[in-house]
Design an enzyme around this catalytic site. Structure first.
Site, PDB file in Angstrom:
ATOM      1  N   GLU A  13       0.823  -1.215   0.000  1.00 46.76           N
ATOM      2  CA  GLU A  13       0.000   0.000   0.000  1.00 46.76           C
ATOM      3  C   GLU A  13       0.858   1.266   0.000  1.00 46.76           C
ATOM      4  O   GLU A  13       0.349   2.356  -0.268  1.00 46.76           O
ATOM      5  CB  GLU A  13      -0.931   0.008   1.215  1.00 46.76           C
ATOM      6  N   ASP A 195     -11.565  -7.732  -1.752  1.00 42.83           N
ATOM      7  CA  ASP A 195     -12.315  -8.973  -1.461  1.00 42.83           C
ATOM      8  C   ASP A 195     -13.718  -8.576  -1.003  1.00 42.83           C
ATOM      9  O   ASP A 195     -14.000  -7.392  -0.816  1.00 42.83           O
ATOM     10  CB  ASP A 195     -11.614  -9.790  -0.364  1.00 42.83           C
TER      11      ASP A 195
HETATM   12  N1  ADE Z   1      -8.842  -5.320   4.354  1.00 41.86           N
HETATM   13  C1  ADE Z   1      -9.030  -5.906   3.153  1.00 41.86           C
HETATM   14  N2  ADE Z   1      -9.985  -6.861   3.228  1.00 41.86           N
HETATM   15  C2  ADE Z   1     -10.416  -6.882   4.502  1.00 41.86           C
HETATM   16  C3  ADE Z   1     -11.380  -7.649   5.197  1.00 41.86           C
HETATM   17  N3  ADE Z   1     -12.085  -8.596   4.584  1.00 41.86           N
HETATM   18  N4  ADE Z   1     -11.549  -7.403   6.529  1.00 41.86           N
HETATM   19  C4  ADE Z   1     -10.824  -6.447   7.147  1.00 41.86           C
HETATM   20  N5  ADE Z   1      -9.891  -5.710   6.538  1.00 41.86           N
HETATM   21  C5  ADE Z   1      -9.693  -5.907   5.228  1.00 41.86           C
END
Ligand code: ADE
Length: 227
Positions: A13, A195
């Protein structure tokens, strides 16, 4: 010329920003570079609320920046978000702090942390520009929920939607926002979806986290170029 502090949790990042801003370490935690006539201070904060709050305070104490930006990736909560779409923070909340009213007993006396309107506008314009060249890209303003857990449950995802009206979930933004506000610093959180924060989150994350991080990096550079 503005001084800008950038906080991110993961190498992917922040590494490209460090490189593109020709930033060099000034101490164990902070890099200093330049971009578009601005002085940029960057820190890799590690995962979670305490780490990100600590590093936000470190950047503020070291550089007294005019703006704070937290950039990175998130799990989607809104049904209208797909992988690699971007969320611009209107507000940040903790999803793991109960009862939330207790937050109001101490400075900054609020349980929702509102992002700076000028930075939100610049982020919106950067996303609009990117969307013109990338037809499958969508973006939205919304509530970003933060907590000390990787959300990999469709049931918990539903709660984030119903209880907090969250657009996406991550692990640092609200703590960066809280610390920035406590220091009266305007801030923005920008997160690209890696995600679905659901039962399949881990496998999808592994495939998309680097691409999602790259997209946030690209957008942050455009925001800073227009400050
Ligand atoms: N950062 C990226 N995906 C995430 C998730 N599913 N839960 C918490 N932080 C995240």
């Amino acid at each position: 010329m503005a001084k800008i502090g950038i906080i991110a949790a993961l190498d992917v990042e922040i590494n490209d920003l460090i490189k593109d801003f020709n930033a060099e370490p000034v101490n164990d935690y902070i890099y200093k570079g330049g971009f578009s006539g601005h002085e940029i201070y960057l820190t890799l904060c590690g995962i979670g609320k305490v780490n990100s709050a600590l590093c936000t305070q470190r950047i503020i104490d070291y550089a007294n920046p005019d703006y704070i930006i937290n950039s990175g990736i998130a799990g989607a909560v809104s049904k209208d978000l797909k992988l690699l779409d971007t969320v611009i923070s209107e507000k940040l909340v903790y999803h793991d702090f109960y009862p939330v009213e207790l937050l109001k007993t101490y400075f900054p006396h609020c349980s929702e942390f509102e992002a700076d309107k000028k930075l939100v506008k610049l982020a919106w314009e950067a996303c609009e520009k990117f969307a013109r060249e990338n037809k499958d890209f969508s973006f939205k303003k919304g509530i970003i929920a933060s907590g000390d857990m990787f959300v990999n449950s469709s049931e918990y995802n539903k709660k984030l939607d119903e209880e907090f009206g969250a657009s996406c979930v991550e692990m640092e933004g609200a703590a960066v926002a809280h610390t920035a506000l406590a220091n009266k610093k305007p801030f923005l959180v920008l997160r690209t979806v890696s995600d679905g924060a659901d039962d399949e989150a881990e496998t999808v994350y592994d495939e998309f986290f680097a691409l999602a991080a790259q997209r946030s990096v690209y957008l942050v550079k455009d925001i800073i170029a227009n400050i």
